[in-house]
Write a protein that holds these residues in place. Structure first.
Motif, PDB file in Angstrom:
ATOM      1  N   ILE A  70       0.846  -1.206   0.000  1.00 16.10           N
ATOM      2  CA  ILE A  70       0.000   0.000   0.000  1.00 16.10           C
ATOM      3  C   ILE A  70       0.877   1.250   0.000  1.00 16.10           C
ATOM      4  O   ILE A  70       1.876   1.320   0.734  1.00 16.10           O
ATOM      5  N   LYS A  71       0.487   2.200  -0.799  1.00 17.70           N
ATOM      6  CA  LYS A  71       1.167   3.498  -0.724  1.00 17.70           C
ATOM      7  C   LYS A  71       0.139   4.528  -0.290  1.00 17.70           C
ATOM      8  O   LYS A  71      -0.963   4.572  -0.853  1.00 17.70           O
ATOM      9  N   VAL A  72       0.490   5.324   0.708  1.00 14.20           N
ATOM     10  CA  VAL A  72      -0.397   6.405   1.142  1.00 14.20           C
ATOM     11  C   VAL A  72       0.332   7.702   0.825  1.00 14.20           C
ATOM     12  O   VAL A  72       1.495   7.864   1.211  1.00 14.20           O
ATOM     13  N   ALA A  73      -0.328   8.598   0.096  1.00 16.42           N
ATOM     14  CA  ALA A  73       0.375   9.818  -0.313  1.00 16.42           C
ATOM     15  C   ALA A  73      -0.531  11.035  -0.189  1.00 16.42           C
ATOM     16  O   ALA A  73      -1.750  10.947  -0.355  1.00 16.42           O
ATOM     17  N   GLY A  74       0.092  12.165   0.089  1.00 13.86           N
ATOM     18  CA  GLY A  74      -0.666  13.419   0.194  1.00 13.86           C
ATOM     19  C   GLY A  74       0.279  14.529   0.587  1.00 13.86           C
ATOM     20  O   GLY A  74       1.457  14.484   0.242  1.00 13.86           O
ATOM     21  N   PHE A  75      -0.239  15.517   1.331  1.00 12.51           N
ATOM     22  CA  PHE A  75       0.705  16.517   1.832  1.00 12.51           C
ATOM     23  C   PHE A  75       0.772  16.456   3.356  1.00 12.51           C
ATOM     24  O   PHE A  75      -0.131  15.915   4.008  1.00 12.51           O
ATOM     25  N   VAL A  81      10.634  -0.883   0.398  1.00  7.24           N
ATOM     26  CA  VAL A  81      10.279   0.061  -0.671  1.00  7.24           C
ATOM     27  C   VAL A  81       9.274  -0.601  -1.611  1.00  7.24           C
ATOM     28  O   VAL A  81       9.456  -1.749  -1.994  1.00  7.24           O
ATOM     29  N   ILE A  82       8.236   0.137  -1.958  1.00  8.79           N
ATOM     30  CA  ILE A  82       7.221  -0.417  -2.871  1.00  8.79           C
ATOM     31  C   ILE A  82       7.223   0.421  -4.139  1.00  8.79           C
ATOM     32  O   ILE A  82       6.873   1.603  -4.112  1.00  8.79           O
ATOM     33  N   THR A  83       7.639  -0.163  -5.233  1.00 18.37           N
ATOM     34  CA  THR A  83       7.671   0.617  -6.475  1.00 18.37           C
ATOM     35  C   THR A  83       6.332   0.513  -7.212  1.00 18.37           C
ATOM     36  O   THR A  83       5.897   1.450  -7.852  1.00 18.37           O
ATOM     37  N   ARG A  84       5.675  -0.657  -7.140  1.00  8.71           N
ATOM     38  CA  ARG A  84       4.384  -0.841  -7.814  1.00  8.71           C
ATOM     39  C   ARG A  84       3.358  -1.298  -6.778  1.00  8.71           C
ATOM     40  O   ARG A  84       3.155  -2.498  -6.578  1.00  8.71           O
ATOM     41  N   GLY A  86      -0.449   7.423  -9.200  1.00  5.24           N
ATOM     42  CA  GLY A  86      -1.508   6.618  -9.832  1.00  5.24           C
ATOM     43  C   GLY A  86      -0.968   5.679 -10.914  1.00  5.24           C
ATOM     44  O   GLY A  86      -1.263   4.479 -10.912  1.00  5.24           O
ATOM     45  N   PRO A  87      -0.134   6.188 -11.831  1.00  8.25           N
ATOM     46  CA  PRO A  87       0.344   5.312 -12.906  1.00  8.25           C
ATOM     47  C   PRO A  87       1.233   4.167 -12.403  1.00  8.25           C
ATOM     48  O   PRO A  87       1.514   3.236 -13.157  1.00  8.25           O
ATOM     49  N   MET A  88       1.678   4.241 -11.172  1.00 11.13           N
ATOM     50  CA  MET A  88       2.569   3.180 -10.662  1.00 11.13           C
ATOM     51  C   MET A  88       1.795   2.005 -10.075  1.00 11.13           C
ATOM     52  O   MET A  88       2.380   0.978  -9.751  1.00 11.13           O
ATOM     53  N   VAL A  89       0.487   2.187  -9.894  1.00 10.19           N
ATOM     54  CA  VAL A  89      -0.297   1.111  -9.269  1.00 10.19           C
ATOM     55  C   VAL A  89      -0.323  -0.108 -10.188  1.00 10.19           C
ATOM     56  O   VAL A  89      -0.424   0.013 -11.412  1.00 10.19           O
ATOM     57  N   GLN A  90      -0.202  -1.270  -9.587  1.00 14.40           N
ATOM     58  CA  GLN A  90      -0.190  -2.510 -10.365  1.00 14.40           C
ATOM     59  C   GLN A  90      -1.477  -2.681 -11.163  1.00 14.40           C
ATOM     60  O   GLN A  90      -2.537  -2.277 -10.700  1.00 14.40           O
TER      61      GLN A  90
END
Ligand SMILES: Cc1ncc(C[n+]2csc(CCOP(=O)(O)OP(=O)(O)O)c2C)c(N)n1
Length: 485
Positions: free
Chosen positions: A298-303, A356-359, A375-379
């Motif tokens: 899981i990747k969580v992203a924001g500010f 580290v999670i790349t995808r 977004g484009p990195m999501v599997q």
């Protein structure tokens, strides 16, 4: 008649062929008379004699040491300048059965890497350090090292090293043996056949101690660097014995083998140490608990300020309580607030190789820039949960299920903007079923002490789940590429 046989063969722990351009294949990376090749051979022989080649990982940092990975048919990891003992620590701790070697020069170990070696030794890490001290920075052309002798000329001490300007040569064996933890520290020299044999013994002993879980071992090897010292190889070898060894006395500085320092005692699981559901589970129980959870990246992203990192921590905490393997890796700019922030969370049933999670399989994007960036990195087949009523018009994510949840707006309605992350958590749990809802409630209750906020979090969790449910219904009508509404 001889009762021994002389065998001329490549040490089995070396590769059959080392990687060099064809025109250089007849020679190694090392200059004639360099000590590195000799030390390589000693290590390779010891690995074979101890039968540990297959489980050895060699860490080669910066300096002429770095070439080691061209020769050793073992696991090889290259570390940044000076960082080998830290990298070796991680390797050893995550693979306790491996034999981990940190192979370092004097510039690397005693200058840029002083902190790493001191702390690895002080922790009594069960690793073996081979410290090749040639008194100079070899690879970069002869700058002063911490071990350069007083009066010795180098490119940065053209008039010779002076104590008032450059300090005294640092004696690492003496310094490290002032610490309590190290098990074995010896200084040897490649000055003549007798001393080379002594060095061989020390190299093997240091590795053998690691197989016995004795703790930190280090062999400092005084070594010739004829090219940089501008000496004939034989002269350089004598210089090591007659000059270098005077400043750095040979001998055993620490040998705790007899006392067997208990640095490798089995440790309690982290969850237990932290008092978090540390009950011991049998394999069968663990297996059955797995049904409640699903492995996810899981990747969580924001500010910064949106609770991005906290949301990752909550997920990791929940995974721990469910006896999963978890990792949480934050990444954020230097700003305290409003800079971009993201974190990688792995929830797994097996040990995690790298955090580290790349995808990612799941992206929780708390704002539009994060959605655009990650977004484009999501599997393919993965999922995006976006904090927004709908996707920006120009964005489409083929092969990815997208849920748009206006979490910030919902959070405002609940009464606190900061619970937006929990709205997303509710939606995410509903969408993925990766962790039980009850665990989320307990973790939130344990981690948020403010009762008012705690109430709002509970509400946020539910509203997030409900919103997702409606969204899934709408998606079934709208098709998987857009947000349902
Ligand atoms: C962070 C960083 N700083 C500086 C360098 C440049 N550098 C490459 S090798 C080296 C010195 C290595 O000396 P030593 O550890 O004594 O090894 P030797 O080459 O003598 O075996 C330096 C400073 C680098 N590669 N990385």
């Amino acid at each position: 008649m001889n009762d021994y046989t002389v065998v001329h063969e490549k040490a089995p722990a070396f590769f059959d062929r080392f990687a060099r351009k064809d025109e250089n294949q007849h020679q190694t990376h090392y200059c004639p008379g360099c000590g590195h090749g000799v030390v390589h051979k000693m290590i390779a022989d010891a690995l074979t004699e101890l039968g540990v080649q297959q489980r050895t990982i060699l860490v080669s940092p910066v300096g002429c040491s770095v070439f080691a990975y061209y020769y050793f048919d073992t696991g090889n990891v290259q570390a940044a300048h000076g960082r080998a003992p830290a990298v070796a620590t991680a390797l050893k701790r995550s693979n306790p059965e491996s034999i981990v070697i940190s192979y370092q020069g004097d510039g690397d170990l005693a200058a840029i890497g002083t902190a790493e070696i001191v702390h690895a030794a002080n922790r009594g890490e069960n690793i073996t350090v081979f410290f090749v001290n040639n008194s100079i920075y070899g690879m970069t052309g002869g700058q002063m090292a911490p071990t350069t002798l007083l009066g010795q000329i180098s490119t940065t001490t053209p008039w010779g090293r002076r104590p008032n300007n450059d300090g005294m040569p640092i004696k690492m064996c003496e310094m490290l043996s002032a610490l309590e933890a190290p098990a074995y520290i010896e200084r040897v020299a490649l000055s003549d056949a007798k001393h080379i044999l002594q060095a061989r013994k020390a190299v093997k002993k240091a590795l053998e101690l690691q197989t016995q879980h004795a703790g930190f071992s280090m062999v400092e090897i005084l070594s010739p660097c004829p090219t940089i010292l501008k000496m004939e190889p034989t002269v350089a070898r004598h210089w090591v014995g007659e000059v270098l060894a005077k400043q750095f006395p040979l001998g055993v500085y620490r040998d705790h083998r007899a006392e067997f320092v208990p640095v490798d005692v089995p440790q309690k699981p982290l969850a237990e140490l932290l008092g978090l559901g540390g009950e011991k589970l049998s394999d069968a129980e663990r297996q059955s608990r797995r049904k409640n959870t699903q492995a996810r990246t899981i990747k969580v992203a924001g500010f910064g300020g949106q609770g991005v990192l906290l949301l990752g921590q909550l997920l990791a905490e929940m995974g721990m309580r469910e006896h999963m393997e978890v990792s949480w890796l934050p990444s954020y700019g230097p700003e305290m607030r409003s800079g971009s922030a993201h974190c990688h969370v792995t929830l797994a049933h097996e040990r995690i190789g790298a955090p580290v999670i790349t995808r990612p399989e799941v992206l929780i994007a708390m704002n539009e820039p994060s959605l655009r960036k990650f977004g484009p990195m999501v599997q393919v087949g993965g999922m995006i949960l976006y904090n927004g009523r709908e996707l920006p018009e120009d964005l489409q994510f083929e092969g990815t299920t997208v849920h748009c949840i206006p979490a910030s707006q919902i959070a405002d309605e609940i009464g606190a903007a900061k619970v937006a992350n929990v709205v997303m958590l509710g939606a995410m749990l509903e969408a993925t079923n990766c962790l039980p809802l009850a665990t989320a409630r307990t973790v939130l209750a344990d981690m948020v002490k403010n009762p008012k906020l705690s109430e709002m979090n509970d509400r946020a969790l539910d509203v997030g789940r409900e919103y997702l449910d409606q969204d899934v219904l709408a998606l079934a009508v709208a098709g998987p590429d857009g947000c349902g509404e």
